[in-house]
Design an enzyme around this catalytic site. Structure first.
Site, PDB file in Angstrom:
ATOM      1  N   ASN A  32      -0.146  19.749   1.838  1.00 20.47           N
ATOM      2  CA  ASN A  32      -1.457  19.115   1.648  1.00 20.47           C
ATOM      3  C   ASN A  32      -1.547  18.489   0.265  1.00 20.47           C
ATOM      4  OD1 ASN A  32      -4.236  18.726   2.597  1.00 20.47           O
ATOM      5  ND2 ASN A  32      -4.826  20.189   0.998  1.00 20.47           N
ATOM      6  N   GLU A  79      -9.734  16.787   3.513  1.00 17.20           N
ATOM      7  CA  GLU A  79     -10.745  17.099   2.494  1.00 17.20           C
ATOM      8  C   GLU A  79     -11.620  15.891   2.133  1.00 17.20           C
ATOM      9  OE1 GLU A  79      -9.151  18.995  -0.965  1.00 17.20           O
ATOM     10  OE2 GLU A  79      -7.719  20.208   0.119  1.00 17.20           O
ATOM     11  N   GLU A 122      -0.668  20.150  -3.265  1.00 19.20           N
ATOM     12  CA  GLU A 122      -0.610  19.307  -4.473  1.00 19.20           C
ATOM     13  C   GLU A 122       0.581  19.599  -5.380  1.00 19.20           C
ATOM     14  OE1 GLU A 122      -4.487  19.692  -6.299  1.00 19.20           O
ATOM     15  OE2 GLU A 122      -5.501  19.433  -4.390  1.00 19.20           O
ATOM     16  N   HIS A 161      -9.899  12.340  -0.957  1.00 20.47           N
ATOM     17  CA  HIS A 161     -10.983  12.372  -1.950  1.00 20.47           C
ATOM     18  C   HIS A 161     -11.057  10.968  -2.549  1.00 20.47           C
ATOM     19  CE1 HIS A 161     -11.648  16.705  -1.934  1.00 20.47           C
ATOM     20  NE2 HIS A 161     -10.353  16.915  -2.083  1.00 20.47           N
ATOM     21  N   ASP A 218     -14.201  13.235   1.018  1.00 17.35           N
ATOM     22  CA  ASP A 218     -15.533  12.969   0.485  1.00 17.35           C
ATOM     23  C   ASP A 218     -15.477  11.599  -0.199  1.00 17.35           C
ATOM     24  OD1 ASP A 218     -15.074  15.762  -1.831  1.00 17.35           O
ATOM     25  OD2 ASP A 218     -14.154  13.775  -1.886  1.00 17.35           O
TER      26      ASP A 218
HETATM   27  O1  G3I Z   1     -17.071  32.582  -7.860  1.00 15.88           O
HETATM   28  C1  G3I Z   1     -16.992  32.364  -9.273  1.00 15.88           C
HETATM   29  C2  G3I Z   1     -18.267  32.888  -9.945  1.00 15.88           C
HETATM   30  O2  G3I Z   1     -18.331  34.301  -9.778  1.00 15.88           O
HETATM   31  C3  G3I Z   1     -18.224  32.529 -11.442  1.00 15.88           C
HETATM   32  O3  G3I Z   1     -19.462  32.924 -12.050  1.00 15.88           O
HETATM   33  C4  G3I Z   1     -18.046  31.009 -11.574  1.00 15.88           C
HETATM   34  C5  G3I Z   1     -18.000  30.557 -13.021  1.00 15.88           C
HETATM   35  O4  G3I Z   1     -16.766  30.942 -13.577  1.00 15.88           O
HETATM   36  O5  G3I Z   1     -16.802  30.611 -10.940  1.00 15.88           O
HETATM   37  C6  G3I Z   1     -16.837  30.879  -9.539  1.00 15.88           C
HETATM   38  O6  G3I Z   1     -15.622  30.475  -8.975  1.00 15.88           O
HETATM   39  C7  G3I Z   1     -15.486  29.038  -8.880  1.00 15.88           C
HETATM   40  C8  G3I Z   1     -15.211  28.698  -7.412  1.00 15.88           C
HETATM   41  O7  G3I Z   1     -14.968  27.289  -7.254  1.00 15.88           O
HETATM   42  C9  G3I Z   1     -16.362  29.081  -6.500  1.00 15.88           C
HETATM   43  O8  G3I Z   1     -17.479  28.312  -6.796  1.00 15.88           O
HETATM   44  C10 G3I Z   1     -14.287  28.634  -9.742  1.00 15.88           C
HETATM   45  O9  G3I Z   1     -14.588  28.838 -11.101  1.00 15.88           O
HETATM   46  C11 G3I Z   1     -14.005  27.146  -9.521  1.00 15.88           C
HETATM   47  O10 G3I Z   1     -12.789  26.785 -10.174  1.00 15.88           O
HETATM   48  C12 G3I Z   1     -13.789  26.887  -8.009  1.00 15.88           C
HETATM   49  O11 G3I Z   1     -13.613  25.492  -7.838  1.00 15.88           O
HETATM   50  C13 G3I Z   1     -13.011  25.130  -6.561  1.00 15.88           C
HETATM   51  C14 G3I Z   1     -11.646  24.462  -6.855  1.00 15.88           C
HETATM   52  O12 G3I Z   1     -11.092  23.934  -5.641  1.00 15.88           O
HETATM   53  C15 G3I Z   1     -10.653  25.470  -7.425  1.00 15.88           C
HETATM   54  O13 G3I Z   1     -10.452  26.514  -6.490  1.00 15.88           O
HETATM   55  C16 G3I Z   1     -13.944  24.147  -5.889  1.00 15.88           C
HETATM   56  O14 G3I Z   1     -15.141  24.818  -5.502  1.00 15.88           O
HETATM   57  C17 G3I Z   1     -13.267  23.552  -4.664  1.00 15.88           C
HETATM   58  O15 G3I Z   1     -14.090  22.533  -4.077  1.00 15.88           O
HETATM   59  C18 G3I Z   1     -11.920  22.926  -5.052  1.00 15.88           C
HETATM   60  O16 G3I Z   1     -11.320  22.456  -3.895  1.00 15.88           O
HETATM   61  C19 G3I Z   1     -10.064  21.757  -4.096  1.00 15.88           C
HETATM   62  C20 G3I Z   1      -9.131  22.105  -2.953  1.00 15.88           C
HETATM   63  O17 G3I Z   1      -8.952  23.509  -2.885  1.00 15.88           O
HETATM   64  C21 G3I Z   1      -7.802  21.378  -3.104  1.00 15.88           C
HETATM   65  N1  G3I Z   1      -8.019  19.915  -3.169  1.00 15.88           N
HETATM   66  C22 G3I Z   1      -8.951  19.529  -4.256  1.00 15.88           C
HETATM   67  C23 G3I Z   1     -10.298  20.222  -4.076  1.00 15.88           C
HETATM   68  C24 G3I Z   1     -11.294  19.778  -5.134  1.00 15.88           C
HETATM   69  O18 G3I Z   1     -10.859  20.155  -6.409  1.00 15.88           O
END
Ligand code: G3I
Length: 365
Positions: free
Chosen positions: A216, A282, A175, A252, A284
């Site tokens: 990507n 990815e 991105e 998406h 959905d």
């Molecule tokens: O693991 C921590 C947990 O310990 C903590 O309590 C909680 C609250 O702060 O956060 C948890 O981490 C979160 C993580 O997902 C695991 O659930 C992060 O805050 C949260 O930002 C993270 O979101 C992910 C996001 O990417 C950022 O990495 C999403 O699950 C994931 O689906 C999303 O995926 C992205 C792709 O990588 C790139 N393309 C877009 C896609 C959707 O945004």
């Protein structure tokens, strides 16, 4: 254990009932629950997405959530039975793998890779360079250009080397382009400059010359300003001899907003004509932003999955179709939008939805 039709019917009714209770109790019945319909026969080991994909030499995949993998037997069963490719949802991102400078943590990624190895699944490494999921030490470090290049070089070498021989596809840069086609402002583009992409791909290739290296992005699946910008950007990289092998089209989308399949086909064709591989990385399909009866929305969702898989299969160098999860229970979308949704191919009770059978029927052809 093969479930009888009656058991399946009963389970489906119970899971819909559960959904009604949840939806009404928390007053968010924004996704009305339909009356349970006779469930189609559940997939059997030979009659799975994976078995038909493998017969075509094709990869059907999903993102994998290490928490669900460790806690839910149904999650593990379906992941292993239906998919031959997985992408770690968060476990290989910068913040997860280098929480402190120079201190690398690969435990969760190793858990997913170990599962994939046992079940002969390919793993897409995701991702090495992104403007999000950065650890605080990096965001607040005020590094010079040379310091940040040293940090990024070390990070890429450490992570790609750690998984050498286990992961041979990487989303190197994720991105980096804005919707208007301009380069996204990020710590990487601001401090290192626009050539951070070239450097990242060269460093990933240095760490694993056998790996296939992808750019990507989302919103660049069809034809338009952003996909043109991605096309010209990767063409320029190839002209400069940068080791880039493919482009990931995230997909998406929603039932009311998705790229015309014919435009996706044209885009995939022009990228592969350049010698690149393409993967849907990815997918959905949100259904929350539509007010038709939910049965109609699930049918529309299934049609979009069907069309995008068929479009990828129409081009030999479109080699994988990966969804961003497989069960509505673990989609990132409700957390991101604050609204319930049903964007994936299994419902929250692990029952296959019309979208599942749409994909199965395409792969069976
Ligand atoms: O693991 C921590 C947990 O310990 C903590 O309590 C909680 C609250 O702060 O956060 C948890 O981490 C979160 C993580 O997902 C695991 O659930 C992060 O805050 C949260 O930002 C993270 O979101 C992910 C996001 O990417 C950022 O990495 C999403 O699950 C994931 O689906 C999303 O995926 C992205 C792709 O990588 C790139 N393309 C877009 C896609 C959707 O945004």
């Amino acid at each position: 254990m093969r479930l009888t039709h009656e058991t399946l019917l009963h389970r489906t009714f119970v899971s819909w009932l559960f959904l009604i209770l949840i939806a009404t109790s928390c007053g968010q019945a924004s996704v009305q629950v339909p009356r349970p319909k006779p469930v189609q026969v559940a997939p059997t080991p030979g009659n799975t997405l994976r078995s038909f994909a493998q017969a075509r030499g094709f990869y059907i995949g999903t993102t994998a959530n290490v928490g669900a993998l460790q806690k839910e037997q149904q999650y593990r069963n379906i992941l292993a039975a239906e998919f031959n490719m997985m992408t770690p949802e968060v476990s290989m991102k910068f913040d997860a793998t280098e929480p402190e400078q120079g201190h690398y943590t690969f435990t969760n990624g190793d858990t997913l890779v170990a599962f994939a190895k046992v079940h002969s699944m390919q793993v897409r490494g995701h991702n090495l360079v992104w403007y999000l999921a950065l650890p605080s030490w990096l965001k607040t470090g005020h590094f010079t250009r040379e310091e940040l290049m040293t940090i990024l070089h070390a990070h890429i070498l450490a992570e790609v080397s750690h998984y050498r021989g286990e992961i041979n596809i990487w989303d190197v840069v994720n991105e980096a382009i804005n919707n208007d086609g301009s380069l996204r402002a990020s710590i990487w583009s601001r401090v290192i400059g626009p050539n951070f992409l070239d450097l990242a791909f060269r460093w990933a290739h240095e760490a694993n010359p056998q790996a296939r290296l992808f750019y990507n992005d989302y919103g660049a699946e069809g034809l338009g300003q952003k996909s043109d910008a991605v096309y010209h950007m990767v063409a320029g990289m190839m002209k400069r001899g940068v080791p880039i092998n493919g482009v990931g089209l995230q997909m998406h989308v929603s039932v009311v907003e998705y790229p015309p399949p014919q435009d996706v086909l044209a885009n995939i064709r022009r990228l592969t004509a350049m010698g690149l591989e393409v993967q849907i990385t990815e997918m959905d399909v949100k259904i929350q932003n539509d007010h038709r009866p939910v049965q109609e929305r699930l049918a529309a969702e299934a049609q979009i999955y069907r069309d995008m898989l068929s479009t990828c299969l129409a081009v030999a160098r479109c080699t994988a179709f990966v969804m961003w999860g497989f069960t509505d229970r673990h989609s990132w979308i409700p957390g991101a939008t604050g609204h319930p949704d049903a964007p994936l191919i299994y419902d929250a009770g692990y029952q296959p939805k019309p979208a599942y059978f749409a994909l199965l029927n395409v792969l069976k052809q």
